[in-house]
Design an enzyme around this catalytic site. Sequence first.
Site, PDB file in Angstrom:
ATOM      1  N   THR A  25      -5.604 -25.689  10.700  1.00 28.67           N
ATOM      2  CA  THR A  25      -5.778 -24.387  11.326  1.00 28.67           C
ATOM      3  C   THR A  25      -4.506 -24.045  12.078  1.00 28.67           C
ATOM      4  OG1 THR A  25      -6.548 -25.243  13.454  1.00 28.67           O
ATOM      5  CG2 THR A  25      -8.222 -24.891  11.730  1.00 28.67           C
ATOM      6  N   ASP A  26      -4.301 -22.754  12.344  1.00 33.95           N
ATOM      7  CA  ASP A  26      -3.320 -22.393  13.362  1.00 33.95           C
ATOM      8  C   ASP A  26      -3.947 -22.788  14.703  1.00 33.95           C
ATOM      9  OD1 ASP A  26      -1.056 -21.404  14.589  1.00 33.95           O
ATOM     10  OD2 ASP A  26      -1.086 -19.483  13.541  1.00 33.95           O
ATOM     11  N   ALA A  27      -3.171 -22.734  15.767  1.00 29.85           N
ATOM     12  CA  ALA A  27      -3.654 -23.212  17.063  1.00 29.85           C
ATOM     13  C   ALA A  27      -4.936 -22.490  17.462  1.00 29.85           C
ATOM     14  CB  ALA A  27      -2.580 -23.011  18.122  1.00 29.85           C
TER      15      ALA A  27
ATOM     16  N   VAL B  45      -3.486 -22.249   8.025  1.00 25.97           N
ATOM     17  CA  VAL B  45      -4.181 -20.976   7.844  1.00 25.97           C
ATOM     18  C   VAL B  45      -4.033 -20.139   9.108  1.00 25.97           C
ATOM     19  CG1 VAL B  45      -6.363 -19.866   7.251  1.00 25.97           C
ATOM     20  CG2 VAL B  45      -5.810 -22.108   6.288  1.00 25.97           C
TER      21      VAL B  45
END
Length: 983
Positions: A290-292, A251
């Site tokens: 999650t994205d970073a 995401v």
Amino acid sequence: MFKKVLSLSFLFIFSFASLLVGQEKPYPQWVEKIYKEMSQEERIGQLFMVAAYSNKDEQHLKNLSLLIENYHIGGLIFFQGGPAREINMTNRLQAKSKIPLWIGMDAEWGLGMRLDSTMNFPKQMTLGAIQNNDYIYNMGAEIARQAKLIGVHVNFAPVVDVNNNIKNPVIGNRSFGEDKENVAQKGVAYMKGMQENGLLANAKHFPGHGDTDSDSHMTLPVINHSAERLDEIELYPFKKLIENNVNSMMVAHLHIPAYDNTPNKATTLSKNVVTDLLKEELGFDGLIFTDALNMKGVSDFYEPGETDLLAFKAGNDVLLFPMNVPNAIKMIKDAIKKKEIPEERLEESVKKILHAKYKLGLHKGFDKLDPKNIHERLNSSDAKNLNEKLYAEAATLVKNKKGFLPIHILDTTNFASLSLRGNSNSTFQHYLNKYADFTHYHLPKENMDLGDYSQLMNQLSQYETVVVGLHGMNNSASKRFGLKSEDLLFLQNLSEQANVVLTVFGNAYSLKYLQSFQHVLMMYEDNEITQKLAPQMIFGAKPTKGKLPVSVSPDMKAGTGINTKTLNRFGYSNPLDVGMDPKILAEIDAIAQEAIDTEATPGGQILVAKDGQIVYEKNFGYQTYHKYSKVEDETIYDLASITKVGATLQSIMFLYDRGIIDLDKKISTYLPELKKSNKQNMTLRNILTHQAGLIPYVPFWRQTHDMFGLKTPLYQNHEASLYPNQLASGLYGHQVLGDSIWQWVIDSELLEKPRWQKNYDYRYSDMGYYIMQKISERMTNMSYEEFLHENFYKPMGMTTMGFLPLCHFPESRIAPTENDLTFRNDLIKGWVHDQGAAMIGGVAGHAGLFSNAKDLAILMQMNLWDGTYGGVRYFSKGTVPYFTRKQFNENRRGLGWDKPVEEEGPSPTSHYASPLTFGHTGFTGTAAWADPEFGLVYIFLSNRVYPDANNRKLITSNIRTRIMDVIYQSIFEYESEQEEYVN
């Protein structure tokens, strides 16, 4: 290999493709057992995938060890480093983990995205141009193979954002393009290639990062589209990947008011997006990353730990790149205690993670990785072959006025190249040289003033065709993708004076600034592979098949691309591409080095081509044993007796093909001066097969030599009208020598022949080629040299092949032959080695031709292709096979061509060569062979006679034939491997 991958993929479908899809509840016993045994903190720890770098110091390793041992993190995402270092680091950290870690990596275009000394596959925008998605599947399969070698379980790819914003600073060439269907199809192919070969895929960046003009690493991008528009465009590829059972999603950090209008609420932290849209509406039940979480799209608005908590609450399973694991664990633990997060929510994510580890085989424990030979195992020949294919399939001919490309005509056009903002002597310019005679220019990276541009314009405007390579580009729309306005103005002015072929080694969106040019080839990226491929497409050695993945103007829309056909010119390929084992073929290196180490020759060139593709082209050693000048592609060798087939025979076939000569007529028909001589009844057929009774040779130079040396009336030390022919430095021959030698040929004796024999026995002879040179000149009414140059060498782009090389090239490019101590008393360098040929001016029917390996290979390939090359037919169909056919039972020779010895014993060829093989060898240490049955051309050039013609080590060691053996063995080994695999 890739046939193997495609076949083997079916073995994984049942064991791996179902990973995480539907979750296969109830979970396997191992998952339930481990979950039950874990403490709450251990369970929460599994949610985290922490950043790891194999290029950092020991303290970094200690910090990671602490997180593993004390906070029980579930996995690592590796960033910069090297493969061996990453393996060693993984081994050490896995040993510290109670439950094996799972390892992730951003390897969108392969491991090279993060690791040094590993392979970079094409960016996804480049892949977006490819029309056959099987290649993309194969890339996914190969990336899976490489990832597993270094212990990676999850590749955060493919990017399935629809890039419909030219100003997008973060996705851009990471996307497959602007067409949602193309993005979806290629995303599915890439995903399946990975998943069906044991690597978790990850579709990103949900719900679509393609239409932004800001970077979520730096800020929180806002997308103001309606939910209907997002559903139609942005969500489309994600839905298609869900339908095809993608393992996981990532995401993005985006603010999309249509989904959640909470100020500064990133999609990563929005329950509306992660749970309501992705899980419930779209029905995705795989892993959600999650994205970073260190990216400013979220980190600017929340404290470390708080971001992680909100992401978990939103419905994410894996928290990627957390900034403070202890804080995050504490906050999640407190939220569970306060009933803000139900225990069932933690159980859901942790069991999904454990199930993934189970599917990856980690329930059996971690098998220590082996760093030995990792570079070779990662960068395999199969992988390199696939990489070249991907770039070749993507190359897109965008504009082509009046079908100018591929370039057909070489002999009436003068060519220049311009490397714009790139390196001088680039790979691009090097490969242009392989097709035509180019003069190269370079516009440096630093700024130029008006005077510099003016001078360059004056130089380039003298050429009919200028091939321009646009280098040094970037992916920033705000910086015009690296294109300078002054460079573009210069090129526009140049295009009014010459045919400008623009080759773009950069971003497809840069075409926006290149619409006025008439011939545009888009290569998408700037690397050794694309620079090697582009000249092959410009000259028709390889076709163009790609289509633009994005639109840049009404005339350059997505889907634009002109398909071209090949012109039957040499291409350059990996041996695997033509059914040869590269490891076996590489054994040639050792044999060539043996020749140099034993002083069989100071150096040489070796070329191997199969099916019209050059697969081996190497230079060895030096021009002399003094090791001053290395042998290079441009080094030119004296071909010696290969002149017979490389020059004379081409002329004779030309005349035969047009009905000008009859091989069975008396040669005195064409040369009246032979009437009443002992040669008047000879036929060309018997001369060409060396059974006309001619003696092998006559040392004519001895007839111009007495006990005091050379006869002074016939030679002098400087050029003059009566002494036009240079034989060596400070030695010129009288013009009468040519007539004298011709008369000596006419008067020469014949071999003895038993009266009961119709024909003479086979006896190799130079003498007949003096005769055939005369026939050629009489019948064509042209000088021998001019005829060959105009009708063969120049039209085929053979820039080094010809006679009298010192008239065209600097001496430094020419390998010397003998240090002649008996006739010319000089080192022979640039003059023909053969004494008889030298005496008549260096242009003879039996000797005098010079060339490099590539040009000689072109001539052999034209003959192998039955008289065609570069889209031109030089001989009627059937002429070359007629001349290469064995003519008499007791004589192995064709018409002019040498052939293999069919019985046991010494042979000029490998004993693996087919009976159809034809070619010739040369006294100076040369060989040229073609085998139609295997589609092979083999060239070996050396100066083994330097400095002494009595050096026979090359011959006694069978260097040339042993190399030829290896060539065939590489074919047999490849075929054996294929049969073994099928069985």
